[in-house]
Design an enzyme around this catalytic site. Structure first.
Site, PDB file in Angstrom:
ATOM      1  N   ARG A  98       0.823  -1.285  -0.048  1.00 58.48           N
ATOM      2  CA  ARG A  98      -0.077   0.007  -0.133  1.00 58.48           C
ATOM      3  C   ARG A  98       0.742   1.130   0.217  1.00 58.48           C
ATOM      4  O   ARG A  98       0.620   2.203  -0.681  1.00 58.48           O
ATOM      5  CB  ARG A  98      -0.940   0.079   1.167  1.00 58.48           C
ATOM      6  CG  ARG A  98      -1.935   1.190   1.241  1.00 58.48           C
ATOM      7  CD  ARG A  98      -2.942   0.739   2.227  1.00 58.48           C
ATOM      8  NE  ARG A  98      -2.668   0.592   3.472  1.00 58.48           N
ATOM      9  CZ  ARG A  98      -2.409   1.524   4.575  1.00 58.48           C
ATOM     10  NH1 ARG A  98      -3.056   2.753   4.148  1.00 58.48           N
ATOM     11  NH2 ARG A  98      -2.046   1.522   5.772  1.00 58.48           N
ATOM     12  N   HIS A 123     -16.777  13.721   5.787  1.00 61.13           N
ATOM     13  CA  HIS A 123     -17.350  12.511   6.394  1.00 61.13           C
ATOM     14  C   HIS A 123     -18.771  12.787   6.872  1.00 61.13           C
ATOM     15  O   HIS A 123     -19.203  13.758   7.572  1.00 61.13           O
ATOM     16  CB  HIS A 123     -16.416  11.867   7.485  1.00 61.13           C
ATOM     17  CG  HIS A 123     -16.985  10.681   8.268  1.00 61.13           C
ATOM     18  ND1 HIS A 123     -16.688   9.428   7.765  1.00 61.13           N
ATOM     19  CD2 HIS A 123     -17.926  10.515   9.354  1.00 61.13           C
ATOM     20  CE1 HIS A 123     -17.372   8.519   8.532  1.00 61.13           C
ATOM     21  NE2 HIS A 123     -17.829   9.234   9.357  1.00 61.13           N
ATOM     22  N   ASP A 167      -5.393  12.060   9.322  1.00 60.00           N
ATOM     23  CA  ASP A 167      -4.189  11.590  10.220  1.00 60.00           C
ATOM     24  C   ASP A 167      -4.057  10.016   9.805  1.00 60.00           C
ATOM     25  O   ASP A 167      -4.926   9.723   8.894  1.00 60.00           O
ATOM     26  CB  ASP A 167      -4.085  11.950  11.680  1.00 60.00           C
ATOM     27  CG  ASP A 167      -5.429  11.421  12.499  1.00 60.00           C
ATOM     28  OD1 ASP A 167      -6.046  10.596  12.007  1.00 60.00           O
ATOM     29  OD2 ASP A 167      -5.442  11.653  13.499  1.00 60.00           O
ATOM     30  N   GLU A 168      -3.349   9.497  10.666  1.00 61.34           N
ATOM     31  CA  GLU A 168      -2.993   7.916  10.419  1.00 61.34           C
ATOM     32  C   GLU A 168      -4.467   7.192  10.945  1.00 61.34           C
ATOM     33  O   GLU A 168      -4.344   5.819  10.482  1.00 61.34           O
ATOM     34  CB  GLU A 168      -2.130   7.443  11.072  1.00 61.34           C
ATOM     35  CG  GLU A 168      -0.624   7.841  10.320  1.00 61.34           C
ATOM     36  CD  GLU A 168       0.476   7.942  11.086  1.00 61.34           C
ATOM     37  OE1 GLU A 168       0.725   7.304  11.902  1.00 61.34           O
ATOM     38  OE2 GLU A 168       1.466   9.017  10.610  1.00 61.34           O
ATOM     39  N   HIS A 170     -25.815  14.867   1.678  1.00 63.31           N
ATOM     40  CA  HIS A 170     -25.153  15.114   0.427  1.00 63.31           C
ATOM     41  C   HIS A 170     -25.454  16.628   0.270  1.00 63.31           C
ATOM     42  O   HIS A 170     -24.410  17.455  -0.055  1.00 63.31           O
ATOM     43  CB  HIS A 170     -25.560  14.479  -0.735  1.00 63.31           C
ATOM     44  CG  HIS A 170     -24.593  13.159  -1.011  1.00 63.31           C
ATOM     45  ND1 HIS A 170     -25.134  11.881  -0.660  1.00 63.31           N
ATOM     46  CD2 HIS A 170     -23.394  13.007  -1.409  1.00 63.31           C
ATOM     47  CE1 HIS A 170     -23.854  10.896  -0.870  1.00 63.31           C
ATOM     48  NE2 HIS A 170     -23.031  11.764  -1.235  1.00 63.31           N
ATOM     49  N   VAL A 171     -26.671  17.099   0.539  1.00 58.49           N
ATOM     50  CA  VAL A 171     -26.655  18.508   0.136  1.00 58.49           C
ATOM     51  C   VAL A 171     -25.995  19.415   1.002  1.00 58.49           C
ATOM     52  O   VAL A 171     -25.116  20.440   0.861  1.00 58.49           O
ATOM     53  CB  VAL A 171     -28.138  19.040   0.447  1.00 58.49           C
ATOM     54  CG1 VAL A 171     -28.408  20.433   0.395  1.00 58.49           C
ATOM     55  CG2 VAL A 171     -29.184  18.256  -0.546  1.00 58.49           C
ATOM     56  N   ALA A 172     -25.774  18.997   2.383  1.00 55.97           N
ATOM     57  CA  ALA A 172     -24.828  19.568   3.205  1.00 55.97           C
ATOM     58  C   ALA A 172     -23.434  19.558   3.071  1.00 55.97           C
ATOM     59  O   ALA A 172     -22.646  20.497   2.989  1.00 55.97           O
ATOM     60  CB  ALA A 172     -24.965  19.275   4.831  1.00 55.97           C
ATOM     61  N   GLU A 173     -22.954  18.381   2.565  1.00 59.16           N
ATOM     62  CA  GLU A 173     -21.616  18.190   2.129  1.00 59.16           C
ATOM     63  C   GLU A 173     -21.293  19.046   0.966  1.00 59.16           C
ATOM     64  O   GLU A 173     -20.100  19.894   0.895  1.00 59.16           O
ATOM     65  CB  GLU A 173     -21.428  16.738   1.685  1.00 59.16           C
ATOM     66  CG  GLU A 173     -21.524  15.858   2.813  1.00 59.16           C
ATOM     67  CD  GLU A 173     -20.821  14.448   2.409  1.00 59.16           C
ATOM     68  OE1 GLU A 173     -20.621  13.603   3.322  1.00 59.16           O
ATOM     69  OE2 GLU A 173     -21.131  14.082   1.163  1.00 59.16           O
TER      70      GLU A 173
HETATM   71  C1  GRF Z   1     -19.638  11.315   0.951  1.00 60.28           C
HETATM   72  O1  GRF Z   1     -20.817  10.983   1.780  1.00 60.28           O
HETATM   73  C2  GRF Z   1     -18.717  11.318   1.673  1.00 60.28           C
HETATM   74  O2  GRF Z   1     -18.806  12.127   2.992  1.00 60.28           O
HETATM   75  C3  GRF Z   1     -18.203  10.171   2.158  1.00 60.28           C
HETATM   76  O3  GRF Z   1     -18.512   9.378   1.118  1.00 60.28           O
HETATM   77  C4  GRF Z   1     -19.455   9.916   0.356  1.00 60.28           C
HETATM   78  C5  GRF Z   1     -18.966  10.148  -1.123  1.00 60.28           C
HETATM   79  O4  GRF Z   1     -20.036  10.698  -2.098  1.00 60.28           O
HETATM   80  N1  GRF Z   1     -16.670   9.944   2.502  1.00 60.28           N
HETATM   81  P1  GRF Z   1     -19.708  11.038  -3.412  1.00 60.28           P
HETATM   82  O5  GRF Z   1     -18.910   9.876  -3.960  1.00 60.28           O
HETATM   83  O6  GRF Z   1     -18.945  12.475  -3.279  1.00 60.28           O
HETATM   84  O7  GRF Z   1     -21.099  11.282  -4.088  1.00 60.28           O
END
Ligand code: GRF
Length: 179
Positions: free
Chosen positions: A57, A101, A133-134, A163-166
């Site tokens: 890896r 996340h 981080d690790e 997803h909307v919030a992301e």
């Molecule tokens: C998101 O919910 C992100 O927070 C998580 O994986 C998902 C990825 O979604 N780590 P996408 O591939 O960006 O649609």
């Protein structure tokens, strides 16, 4: 300049592209990632680094670091990247690797945060952008946005609202980081 790591659908990558962030390279561990097509459609360099093509890896991650640096990336954004990064990779971009996340970390780390939040009958969950981080979803938190869990929510309905919030939070945080 941002290098993005993906493994899947790539809606977060799309949000960064739509916001015109300086994404210079998109790398994946799998050819199956639909995110690669999104990058190609935006004329951004892509590469695939499957673990099985390398002895370890660490070797894979160092090849990925070389490729990202060659394309001018100095910030690395994980966007649905489903593998841990080797310490040697993180050392190449010290303090400059971030992840998004779908939970309010430190609550619900790991691979099923949405299902875990529903199973725990939590009143709210949310999204977190943090330094990598690790550990697993354990690095210092940069920004969070809460999302309520409503009666009748399934993993699908809650995931859609997360997803909307992301897509709102990640471009904002990355814009701050690169400026
Ligand atoms: C998101 O919910 C992100 O927070 C998580 O994986 C998902 C990825 O979604 N780590 P996408 O591939 O960006 O649609």
């Amino acid at each position: 300049m941002i290098g993005v790591l993906v493994s899947g659908e790539g809606t977060n990558l799309q949000a960064l592209l739509d916001d015109r962030l300086p994404v210079v390279a998109v790398a994946s561990n799998t050819r199956e990632a639909r995110a690669l097509a999104r990058a190609e459609a935006a004329n951004i360099a892509t590469a695939v680094f499957p673990l099985e093509d390398f002895r370890t890896r660490e070797e894979r991650d160092l090849a990925m670091a070389d490729w990202l640096e060659r394309h001018g990336a100095n910030v690395v954004a994980c966007a649905g990247y489903m593998q841990l990064l080797a310490p040697a990779f993180l050392a190449r971009f010290p303090g400059r690797v971030v992840n998004i996340h779908p939970s309010l970390l430190p609550a619900f780390p790991g691979t099923s945060p949405i299902e875990d939040a529903i199973a725990a009958k939590a009143a709210e969950t949310g999204v977190t952008v943090h330094y990598v981080d690790e550990g697993i979803d354990s690095g210092p938190i940069i920004a969070q946005e809460p999302v309520a869990i409503v009666t009748g929510d399934t993993a699908e309905t809650l995931s859609a609202r997360l997803h909307v919030a992301e897509h709102r939070l990640y471009p904002r945080v990355l814009r701050d980081l690169v400026s």
